[in-house]
Enzyme design. Structure first.
Site, PDB file in Angstrom:
ATOM      1  N   MET A  29       0.828  -1.207   0.000  1.00 20.86           N
ATOM      2  CA  MET A  29       0.000   0.000   0.000  1.00 20.86           C
ATOM      3  C   MET A  29       0.860   1.253   0.000  1.00 20.86           C
ATOM      4  O   MET A  29       1.805   1.372   0.765  1.00 20.86           O
ATOM      5  CB  MET A  29      -0.922  -0.047   1.230  1.00 20.86           C
ATOM      6  CG  MET A  29      -1.779   1.176   1.419  1.00 20.86           C
ATOM      7  SD  MET A  29      -2.962   1.358   0.055  1.00 20.86           S
ATOM      8  CE  MET A  29      -3.155   3.138   0.073  1.00 20.86           C
ATOM      9  N   ASN A  77       0.699   4.380   1.071  1.00 24.67           N
ATOM     10  CA  ASN A  77       0.515   5.506   1.997  1.00 24.67           C
ATOM     11  C   ASN A  77       1.637   6.533   1.853  1.00 24.67           C
ATOM     12  O   ASN A  77       2.799   6.177   1.745  1.00 24.67           O
ATOM     13  CB  ASN A  77       0.528   4.987   3.438  1.00 24.67           C
ATOM     14  CG  ASN A  77      -0.291   3.737   3.601  1.00 24.67           C
ATOM     15  OD1 ASN A  77      -1.486   3.748   3.380  1.00 24.67           O
ATOM     16  ND2 ASN A  77       0.365   2.627   3.935  1.00 24.67           N
ATOM     17  N   HIS A  92       5.980  -0.086  -8.035  1.00 21.68           N
ATOM     18  CA  HIS A  92       4.565   0.282  -8.166  1.00 21.68           C
ATOM     19  C   HIS A  92       4.145   1.241  -7.043  1.00 21.68           C
ATOM     20  O   HIS A  92       3.593   2.310  -7.301  1.00 21.68           O
ATOM     21  CB  HIS A  92       3.714  -0.993  -8.154  1.00 21.68           C
ATOM     22  CG  HIS A  92       2.245  -0.751  -8.212  1.00 21.68           C
ATOM     23  ND1 HIS A  92       1.533  -0.812  -9.385  1.00 21.68           N
ATOM     24  CD2 HIS A  92       1.329  -0.441  -7.250  1.00 21.68           C
ATOM     25  CE1 HIS A  92       0.260  -0.547  -9.149  1.00 21.68           C
ATOM     26  NE2 HIS A  92       0.112  -0.330  -7.849  1.00 21.68           N
ATOM     27  N   GLU A  93       4.408   0.843  -5.811  1.00 21.34           N
ATOM     28  CA  GLU A  93       3.965   1.691  -4.693  1.00 21.34           C
ATOM     29  C   GLU A  93       4.714   3.013  -4.701  1.00 21.34           C
ATOM     30  O   GLU A  93       4.145   4.069  -4.422  1.00 21.34           O
ATOM     31  CB  GLU A  93       4.122   0.975  -3.353  1.00 21.34           C
ATOM     32  CG  GLU A  93       3.452  -0.397  -3.250  1.00 21.34           C
ATOM     33  CD  GLU A  93       2.001  -0.454  -3.704  1.00 21.34           C
ATOM     34  OE1 GLU A  93       1.314   0.592  -3.699  1.00 21.34           O
ATOM     35  OE2 GLU A  93       1.539  -1.553  -4.080  1.00 21.34           O
TER      36      GLU A  93
HETATM   37  N1  BES Z   1      -3.382   0.685  -3.634  1.00 21.51           N
HETATM   38  C1  BES Z   1      -3.094  -0.699  -3.780  1.00 21.51           C
HETATM   39  C2  BES Z   1      -3.308  -1.475  -2.530  1.00 21.51           C
HETATM   40  C3  BES Z   1      -4.753  -1.737  -2.173  1.00 21.51           C
HETATM   41  C4  BES Z   1      -5.508  -2.570  -2.925  1.00 21.51           C
HETATM   42  C5  BES Z   1      -5.347  -1.189  -1.089  1.00 21.51           C
HETATM   43  C6  BES Z   1      -6.831  -2.837  -2.576  1.00 21.51           C
HETATM   44  C7  BES Z   1      -6.645  -1.428  -0.753  1.00 21.51           C
HETATM   45  C8  BES Z   1      -7.405  -2.265  -1.489  1.00 21.51           C
HETATM   46  C9  BES Z   1      -1.651  -0.914  -4.201  1.00 21.51           C
HETATM   47  O1  BES Z   1      -1.071   0.141  -4.865  1.00 21.51           O
HETATM   48  C10 BES Z   1      -1.653  -2.068  -5.155  1.00 21.51           C
HETATM   49  O2  BES Z   1      -2.176  -1.930  -6.220  1.00 21.51           O
HETATM   50  N2  BES Z   1      -1.079  -3.196  -4.769  1.00 21.51           N
HETATM   51  C11 BES Z   1      -1.094  -4.408  -5.535  1.00 21.51           C
HETATM   52  C12 BES Z   1       0.237  -4.732  -6.137  1.00 21.51           C
HETATM   53  C13 BES Z   1       0.606  -3.998  -7.367  1.00 21.51           C
HETATM   54  C14 BES Z   1       2.009  -4.371  -7.817  1.00 21.51           C
HETATM   55  C15 BES Z   1      -0.361  -4.184  -8.501  1.00 21.51           C
HETATM   56  C16 BES Z   1      -1.459  -5.513  -4.568  1.00 21.51           C
HETATM   57  O3  BES Z   1      -1.455  -5.263  -3.378  1.00 21.51           O
HETATM   58  O4  BES Z   1      -1.722  -6.614  -5.017  1.00 21.51           O
HETATM   59 ZN    ZN Z   2      -1.539   0.313  -6.879  1.00 22.65          ZN
END
Ligand code: BES
Ligand code: ZN
Length: 849
Positions: free
Chosen positions: A256, A258, A290-291
């Protein structure tokens, strides 16, 4: 309290919040069962909003008191939040609430993991921490004071002051509440530093539990590489004095973004050669990027509302795929992404869960962090870039950052930037955001007098709520080859906008062979009637690596199709053509490894279903086994040669070069195992000094049914490493024979270390069961039953993870009447659970509709 009647939220109902938030001050007094959160928030009327009641979100909060401008008030409380009479001008809002992080098993809001406090607020978790307008278009600066006896206390932004038992943080960048984070615990840091392009020094830290500090070096390097890449490629610089990453064992997602305090599932950041596979390293590099990239695409420019989720996620996935392409091999990355898209997004878009990249309604937003929003959302950006060209893309992105920095933006804003930067009209292109379903593209060819004509037809089958489809803009990358294998027309992008359209190539000396949809230039199903001979020609000669791979994949699909439907034997002409590629030492081993993989059994089931044939999972499994055995036998002398050629003698590195060799070697090992019953695999297992070699050997031994000793040795070696044991749990279920998949999964759930409240461990067993296609679809329904039982159990503790896993049932209507009835019964059983969460209720409802 549970939500009695789930409400549907519509994009078309968007209204701005009636107040703006100038700043937020939070004091969090930590205690496992009674944390107090004191908030002081300056509200002022929003001149751009219609009149409305003052409503703040708040769930599972115990309100201690509330005050406006220092005077106590008594708001009206509902399970979703509070309503209160407020002054007509600006005012100071103060509340104190109590929450119990130790009892939070949903892992949303403030919770505890191994004695450590942490938060997850996206999408709507902040409302479980305090009363607030918990929506992304309300942006504010945050000042946070943390009180508690843990040695480390972190929040967003920059540290401002600290003392015995307290620490204060200030984040100068206005942000929505979903980007709030707090971490407190007994943590150690792996430090680093970065100097930005304008010369600012940034302190970097990866915070982990004591004992894990040796697994941070790779993540730190990936972070620095990401920071450099975003400066060089997008001109984006980091904007705080410090950037912290924290590893947490109990986490619903991967990671995430943040602001200034990224929180990671420990499986997505901790790495060492002994405990992590090459695939883990690559994933960690990508997810850190990504983050980090979200700092600009997501944080500095956020989403107006959750319908616009693809604005940040599609773009950031696109950006992280560009990063991986630059760090490793662009061709291999593209093929891997398409494999993933077809495995996850196509079934979603072709089943009951199909929805547009920008959905128009939802009950629970957590259910829309999907392959469609993410992966198709990224494909749409790739198409846009291909249509406007690299230079115009860069110009449009500069304009996007310039125009919308600090905004909560929409897809309309995003497209307008491209229109303004290029002068193009993107009205029709916008359909990619609103129309669901996978377009089918068919093509016919004609050659006469030196002119070659390609005629395309596009059609998108109906999807839930969208019976009629309009034509999409399709960039179709095409190249033409001469009969001798030379390329006569290099890659050209044809822009298709109509339902049916022809494109002519003139001045040719002979009828060419067309290479269509190079690089998978649009996320469509290409229906192309070409001869096997022509496919073998492309497999041998295409200059486009993706289409070379695709030609082979197509032949493999056709072969398996004939085996299943006509009882045909393995296609030896394909095996021989593939052999030439596999033998070619000039080709990247990672590419050759991809060439060796067969289409997945689920992909074949989808293909059969699309052709009106009911897929039989057992027959598909049997055909795949027969074909792999035939490959092994036909290449019996080649395999040991290849194994020797892929041996890595240098010190372990997870880089593309070494990992490609290991990938090829391990693909070969799995074929070799079919000939020697596991002899070579056992030798590799015994000699392995890294997880990639150890785990793939173990996988081969499981497939061969010769795993008992190795499984026990592996457990003995790794029983104290949670992340490695997740692999041990997962592999036994994923790699075993179909008839043993469900029984094995069930046996594993009885072990004391099956800590099912940990999402990684739960997914290791249950997710792997769903991945074992014929095992999950066991005719007696045992796979379905086991999974449904566990989803029901998990729903009571962690609805979000339970709901996400419901999607394994999304293909249920593909199968025979018997299996359909069994799956439907399980879905109905889940639906009937008393107190079912809104998350799972929405998923099951859509699956059954
Ligand atoms: N913002 C998301 C995390 C998230 C997802 C928070 C759903 C709350 C609900 C984060 O940036 C994200 O997309 N993470 C992905 C991995 C990414 C490499 C595609 C994940 O956690 O799978
Ligand atoms: Zn994301």
């Amino acid at each position: 309290m549970k939500d009695a009647s789930p409400q549907t939220i519509y994009l078309s109902d968007y209204t701005p919040f009636g107040w703006q938030v100038a700043d937020v001050h939070l004091t969090v007094k930590l205690a496992p069962k009674a944390t107090r959160v004191v908030s002081r928030i300056h509200f002022q009327p929003n001149p751009n909003a219609p009149a409305q009641d003052f409503f703040l979100h708040g769930e599972e909060l115990k309100l201690i008191h509330a005050a406006i401008d220092g005077t106590e008030v008594t708001p009206e409380l509902t399970p979703q939040g509070l309503r209160c009479d407020v002054p007509s001008g600006p005012f100071l809002w103060e509340t104190e609430v109590e929450i119990a992080p130790a009892e939070n098993t949903a892992l949303e809001g403030l919770y505890m993991s191994n004695g450590m406090y942490c938060t997850q607020c996206e999408a709507e978790g902040f409302r479980k921490i305090t009363y607030y307008p918990d929506r992304p278009d309300v942006m504010a600066t945050f000042t946070v004071r943390i009180e508690g006896d843990t040695p480390v206390k972190l929040s967003n932004g920059n540290p401002t002051d600290s003392g015995e038992g307290w620490a204060e943080w200030h984040d100068p960048w206005p942000k929505p509440a979903y980007l709030f984070a707090l971490v407190a615990g007994d943590l150690v840091n792996h430090p680093g530093a970065f100097t930005t392009m304008s010369g600012k020094e940034v302190e970097l830290n990866i915070w982990v539990r004591p004992g894990d500090e040796g697994k941070c070096a790779f993540g730190m390097e990936a972070l620095k590489a990401s920071m450099t890449w975003d400066e060089e490629v997008y001109g984006r610089e980091y904007d705080l004095d410090i950037f912290n990453i924290v590893a947490v064992d109990d986490f619903n997602m991967g990671a995430m973004e943040n602001k200034g305090l990224n929180i990671f599932n420990s499986s997505c950041v901790l790495a060492s050669p002994e405990t992590s596979t090459d695939a883990n390293f690559e994933r960690i590099e990508a997810i850190i990027a990504h983050e980090y990239f979200h700092n600009w695409t997501g944080n500095r420019i956020t989403c107006r509302d959750w319908f616009q989720l693809c604005l940040k996620e599609g773009l950031t996935v696109y950006r992280d795929s560009q990063f991986t392409s630059d760090m490793r091999s662009a061709e291999v990355k593209r093929i891997s992404d398409v494999i993933d898209l077809r495995a996850r997004q196509f079934p979603e878009d072709q089943g009951p869960l199909s929805h547009p990249v920008r959905p128009e309604s939802f009950q629970e937003i957590n259910n829309f962090y999907t392959a469609t929003v993410y992966e198709k959302g990224a494909e749409v950006i790739g198409m846009l870039k291909r249509l406007v060209g690299d230079e115009a893309y860069a110009k449009a992105l500069d304009l996007y950052f310039e125009r919308h920095d600090g905004d909560a933006a929409t897809i309309e804003d995003w497209l307008r930037v491209f229109e303004d930067a290029t002068g193009r009209d993107l009205t029709q292109f916008q359909r990619w955001y609103s129309q669901s379903g996978t377009p089918h593209l068919s093509v016919s060819e004609d050659y006469a007098d030196g002119t070659f004509t390609l005629t395309f037809k596009q059609e998108t089958p109906p999807t839930p709520g969208q019976p009629d489809k309009a034509p999409q803009v399709l960039p179709i990358a095409v190249g033409l080859l001469n009969p001798n294998g030379d390329e006569v027309v290099p890659t050209t992008v044809l822009e298709m906008t109509d339902a049916e359209q022809s494109f002519r190539f003139e001045g040719l000396s002979a009828k060419p062979v067309a290479s269509i949809l190079r690089g998978f230039s649009a996320p469509v199903v290409l229906d192309r009637e070409t001869s096997a001979e022509e496919k073998r020609f492309l497999l041998a000669h295409d200059t486009d690596a993706f289409n070379r791979w695709e030609a082979s994949r197509d032949l493999a699909r056709g072969c398996l199709f004939d085996m299943v439907t006509e009882g045909a034997g393995p296609d030896t002409a394909w095996i021989d053509a593939l052999e030439q590629v596999i033998r070619d030492g000039d080709l990247d081993p990672a590419f050759r490894a991809l060439m060796l993989a067969l289409p997945t059994q689920s992909e074949l089931a989808q293909m059969l279903h699309a052709k009106g044939i009911t897929p039989d999972p057992d027959a598909i499994h049997a055909a795949a086994e027969t074909l792999r055995n035939a490959m092994a036998e036909r290449w019996s002398s080649l395999l040991p040669e290849l194994m020797a050629a892929t041996r890595v003698t240098d010190r372990y590195s997870p880089d593309a070069k070494q990992s490609g060799k290991r990938a090829l070697g391990n693909a070969v090992l799995s074929l070799q195992t079919r000939l020697d019953g596991g002899k070579a695999a056992q030798a590799q297992f015994d000699a392995a000094d890294n997880m990639t070699m150890q785990l793939s050997a173990l996988s081969c031994l499981i497939s061969a049914g010769a795993e008992d000793a190795a499984l026990a040795a592996f457990e003995q070696q790794w029983k104290d490493d949670r992340l490695v044991m997740d692999k041990w749990f997962a592999l036994q279920v994923a790699a075993t024979k179909p008839e043993t998949a469900a029984p094995r999964a069930e046996a594993l759930t009885k072990r004391p270390d099956f800590d099912w409240k940990n999402p990684n461990r739960f997914r290791a067993v249950m997710g792997s069961l769903a991945m074992n296609h014929a095992g999950f679809h066991a005719k007696d329904g045992s796979g379905y039953r086991l999974l449904a039982e566990w989803l029901i159990k998990l729903d009571g503790k962690n609805p979000q993870t339970a709901a996400r896993m419901c999607s394994v049932f999304q293909t249920w209507t593909r199968y025979d009447a018997g299996r359909q009835a069994l799956m439907k019964a399980e879905l109905e059983r889940i639906a009937a659970k008393p107190d079912l969460s809104r998350d799972v209720s929405e998923m099951v409802g859509r699956l059954l509709s």
